[in-house]
Write a protein that holds these residues in place. Structure first.
Motif, PDB file in Angstrom:
ATOM      1  N   ALA A 152       0.829  -1.210   0.000  1.00  0.00           N
ATOM      2  CA  ALA A 152       0.000   0.000   0.000  1.00  0.00           C
ATOM      3  C   ALA A 152       0.860   1.255   0.000  1.00  0.00           C
ATOM      4  O   ALA A 152       0.557   2.231  -0.701  1.00  0.00           O
ATOM      5  CB  ALA A 152      -0.921  -0.007   1.220  1.00  0.00           C
ATOM      6  N   MET A 153       1.943   1.238   0.756  1.00  0.00           N
ATOM      7  CA  MET A 153       2.833   2.398   0.814  1.00  0.00           C
ATOM      8  C   MET A 153       3.506   2.631  -0.535  1.00  0.00           C
ATOM      9  O   MET A 153       3.609   3.777  -1.000  1.00  0.00           O
ATOM     10  CB  MET A 153       3.893   2.182   1.899  1.00  0.00           C
ATOM     11  N   ILE A 208       2.423   8.056   4.586  1.00  0.00           N
ATOM     12  CA  ILE A 208       3.445   7.045   4.298  1.00  0.00           C
ATOM     13  C   ILE A 208       4.583   7.133   5.310  1.00  0.00           C
ATOM     14  O   ILE A 208       5.080   6.108   5.802  1.00  0.00           O
ATOM     15  CB  ILE A 208       3.991   7.207   2.864  1.00  0.00           C
ATOM     16  N   PHE A 209       4.971   8.355   5.652  1.00  0.00           N
ATOM     17  CA  PHE A 209       6.072   8.540   6.600  1.00  0.00           C
ATOM     18  C   PHE A 209       5.668   8.073   8.001  1.00  0.00           C
ATOM     19  O   PHE A 209       6.500   7.573   8.762  1.00  0.00           O
ATOM     20  CB  PHE A 209       6.490  10.007   6.632  1.00  0.00           C
ATOM     21  N   VAL A 210       4.394   8.205   8.316  1.00  0.00           N
ATOM     22  CA  VAL A 210       3.905   7.702   9.604  1.00  0.00           C
ATOM     23  C   VAL A 210       3.864   6.177   9.576  1.00  0.00           C
ATOM     24  O   VAL A 210       4.250   5.519  10.543  1.00  0.00           O
ATOM     25  CB  VAL A 210       2.501   8.263   9.908  1.00  0.00           C
ATOM     26  N   GLU A 217      -1.448  -0.596  12.476  1.00  0.00           N
ATOM     27  CA  GLU A 217      -2.151   0.667  12.255  1.00  0.00           C
ATOM     28  C   GLU A 217      -3.134   0.526  11.105  1.00  0.00           C
ATOM     29  O   GLU A 217      -4.261   1.036  11.156  1.00  0.00           O
ATOM     30  CB  GLU A 217      -1.134   1.779  11.962  1.00  0.00           C
ATOM     31  N   MET A 218      -2.726  -0.189  10.082  1.00  0.00           N
ATOM     32  CA  MET A 218      -3.595  -0.397   8.936  1.00  0.00           C
ATOM     33  C   MET A 218      -4.786  -1.273   9.296  1.00  0.00           C
ATOM     34  O   MET A 218      -5.903  -1.057   8.813  1.00  0.00           O
ATOM     35  CB  MET A 218      -2.819  -1.035   7.784  1.00  0.00           C
ATOM     36  N   VAL A 237      -5.116   6.231  16.645  1.00  0.00           N
ATOM     37  CA  VAL A 237      -4.246   6.283  15.462  1.00  0.00           C
ATOM     38  C   VAL A 237      -3.670   7.691  15.327  1.00  0.00           C
ATOM     39  O   VAL A 237      -4.145   8.644  15.958  1.00  0.00           O
ATOM     40  CB  VAL A 237      -4.991   5.886  14.166  1.00  0.00           C
ATOM     41  N   SER A 238      -2.652   7.829  14.497  1.00  0.00           N
ATOM     42  CA  SER A 238      -1.999   9.118  14.301  1.00  0.00           C
ATOM     43  C   SER A 238      -2.986  10.191  13.835  1.00  0.00           C
ATOM     44  O   SER A 238      -3.934   9.908  13.088  1.00  0.00           O
ATOM     45  CB  SER A 238      -0.865   8.986  13.281  1.00  0.00           C
ATOM     46  N   ILE A 239      -2.763  11.412  14.262  1.00  0.00           N
ATOM     47  CA  ILE A 239      -3.614  12.536  13.893  1.00  0.00           C
ATOM     48  C   ILE A 239      -3.628  12.763  12.387  1.00  0.00           C
ATOM     49  O   ILE A 239      -4.626  13.238  11.821  1.00  0.00           O
ATOM     50  CB  ILE A 239      -3.140  13.826  14.627  1.00  0.00           C
ATOM     51  N   VAL A 240      -2.548  12.393  11.705  1.00  0.00           N
ATOM     52  CA  VAL A 240      -2.489  12.553  10.244  1.00  0.00           C
ATOM     53  C   VAL A 240      -3.552  11.697   9.571  1.00  0.00           C
ATOM     54  O   VAL A 240      -4.237  12.146   8.639  1.00  0.00           O
ATOM     55  CB  VAL A 240      -1.091  12.180   9.703  1.00  0.00           C
ATOM     56  N   PHE A 241      -3.715  10.472  10.059  1.00  0.00           N
ATOM     57  CA  PHE A 241      -4.745   9.590   9.503  1.00  0.00           C
ATOM     58  C   PHE A 241      -6.133  10.156   9.775  1.00  0.00           C
ATOM     59  O   PHE A 241      -7.019  10.093   8.918  1.00  0.00           O
ATOM     60  CB  PHE A 241      -4.626   8.189  10.109  1.00  0.00           C
TER      61      PHE A 241
END
Length: 230
Positions: free
Chosen positions: A88-89, A142-144, A153-154, A178-182
């Motif tokens: 996916a990345m 992607i960086f996260v 996470e996925m 999960v990360s705030i970016v997501f």
């Protein structure tokens, strides 16, 4: 707040997307188009459009399959969470950069050419900016993800997406940490769904099958509703 944003808001956005699209098609079928400006600077349009559309289609297909395919199917096929995330990345990163480059070309063309800018509505420019913002966020994830190559996470994101479609009342809790970016990426995506029926994006729902069949009809000229310039 987490419950509303990721447990209630998705249903609001999807309902508006579904009902709004039907209402627009029934009320204003002749506005159901992409409003091409191909006659104005064709070359830049073609290059940018191809990069943008191919990239977006790959991303959309990847999200659709990656998020909504039940986890047990990947397990049965022997696809590990790590392998799925790396795939996916990689694929998402390439497609995301393609779409980002193409979309940037389209935005510069739309804003940089006075003739195109004059024939562009606020919605045309606004939705393109939102899509570019969404692509930037998508590439940023992607960086996260590189910091969590175990794929857990996925799995959380898959559980949330499938929970929404299965009407799972606990869906929002699956991505609470999960990360705030997501989270921003998800919220912006839902907002784009919400705005979908009111923009040129509706043309995505039209598959031009008749263009490759003998049933194709001639072109129809439609007068614009915009007020004539004084």
């Amino acid at each position: 707040m987490n419950q509303f944003l990721f447990g209630t808001y998705p249903y609001i956005a999807l309902t508006v997307l579904f009902i709004g699209s039907i209402a627009r098609y029934e009320r204003d079928p002749f506005t159901w188009k992409s409003s091409s400006s191909q006659l104005l600077r064709r070359k830049q349009l073609i290059i940018g459009s191809v990069l943008f559309h191919v990239g977006v289609l790959i991303i959309f297909g990847g999200h659709l399959v990656g998020l909504l395919t039940p986890i047990w199917i990947f397990n049965a096929l022997g696809v590990s969470h790590e392998a799925k995330q790396i795939l996916a990345m990689t694929a998402g990163g390439i497609a995301g950069i393609m779409a980002l480059v193409g979309g940037t070309m389209l935005l510069m063309r739309r804003l940089g050419d006075p003739r195109i800018a004059k024939n562009s509505s606020f919605a045309d420019t606004g939705i393109l900016i939102l899509l570019l913002l969404q692509l930037v966020l998508g590439v940023s994830t992607i960086f996260v993800s590189m910091q969590h190559l175990d794929g857990e996470e996925m799995v959380k994101l898959m559980s949330w997406a499938q929970g929404i479609f299965y009407f799972d009342g606990n869906a929002a809790s699956y991505i609470q940490d999960v990360s705030i970016v997501f989270k921003i990426h998800i919220l912006l995506g839902l907002t784009i769904f919400l705005l979908f029926p009111f923009t040129r994006l509706v043309h995505m729902l039209s598959v031009p099958v008749r263009y490759v069949t003998p049933l194709r009809k001639g072109y129809q000229i439609v007068r614009s509703r915009r007020k004539a310039a004084k």
